[in-house]
Write a protein that holds these residues in place. Structure first.
Motif, PDB file in Angstrom:
ATOM      1  N   GLN A 298      43.476  17.832  55.456  1.00 10.10           N
ATOM      2  CA  GLN A 298      42.849  17.333  54.232  1.00 10.10           C
ATOM      3  C   GLN A 298      43.920  16.972  53.201  1.00 10.10           C
ATOM      4  O   GLN A 298      43.868  15.908  52.584  1.00 10.10           O
TER       5      GLN A 298
ATOM      6  N   SER B  68      46.939  16.065  53.668  1.00 10.03           N
ATOM      7  CA  SER B  68      47.720  14.887  54.056  1.00 10.03           C
ATOM      8  C   SER B  68      46.872  13.615  54.066  1.00 10.03           C
ATOM      9  O   SER B  68      47.383  12.540  54.340  1.00 10.03           O
ATOM     10  N   GLY B  69      45.578  13.744  53.798  1.00 11.08           N
ATOM     11  CA  GLY B  69      44.703  12.581  53.728  1.00 11.08           C
ATOM     12  C   GLY B  69      44.151  12.129  55.071  1.00 11.08           C
ATOM     13  O   GLY B  69      43.557  11.065  55.176  1.00 11.08           O
TER      14      GLY B  69
ATOM     15  N   THR C 101      38.559  14.150  55.599  1.00  6.44           N
ATOM     16  CA  THR C 101      37.774  14.382  54.392  1.00  6.44           C
ATOM     17  C   THR C 101      36.939  15.634  54.600  1.00  6.44           C
ATOM     18  O   THR C 101      36.201  15.739  55.581  1.00  6.44           O
TER      19      THR C 101
ATOM     20  N   GLU D 269      50.182  12.673  61.390  1.00  7.94           N
ATOM     21  CA  GLU D 269      49.982  11.664  60.355  1.00  7.94           C
ATOM     22  C   GLU D 269      50.610  10.333  60.775  1.00  7.94           C
ATOM     23  O   GLU D 269      49.993   9.272  60.649  1.00  7.94           O
TER      24      GLU D 269
END
Length: 97
Positions: free
Chosen positions: A27, A29-30, A33, A69
């Motif tokens: 979450q 690190s994007g 959601t 990522e």
């Protein structure tokens, strides 16, 4: 209005043998959601396939969050380029036909 089913992050972690901190790291690190309701974390059902892929990268290939990522970003770029190539091929075939 569509209804999305929420999966408790704690239950996902128990089932997949990962720590809740893994979900929190994704979450932060994007990459994921997370929905918080009544102080509990939930993941939307539609995000489960991507989340399960990230868990496999983490466990089976021993890849850290930064690596996940990077891999996710590159796969998205590759997918976008494949769609762009398909669109360009479709447009080109109109002129060749």
């Amino acid at each position: 209005m569509s209804t999305t089913q929420l999966i408790a992050a704690s239950e996902f972690c128990i089932y997949h043998h990962v720590e809740l901190s893994f979900i929190q790291s994704l979450q932060q690190s994007g990459l994921l959601t997370v929905i918080v309701q009544e102080e509990k974390m939930y993941v939307e059902e539609e995000e489960l396939p991507q989340l399960e892929k990230m868990v496999r990268l983490y466990h089976e290939m021993d890849i850290n969050i930064e690596g996940i990522e990077t891999i996710t970003y590159l796969l998205k770029r590759m997918n976008d380029m494949q769609h762009q190539i398909a669109e360009l091929n479709r447009r080109l075939s109109m002129y060749e036909g």
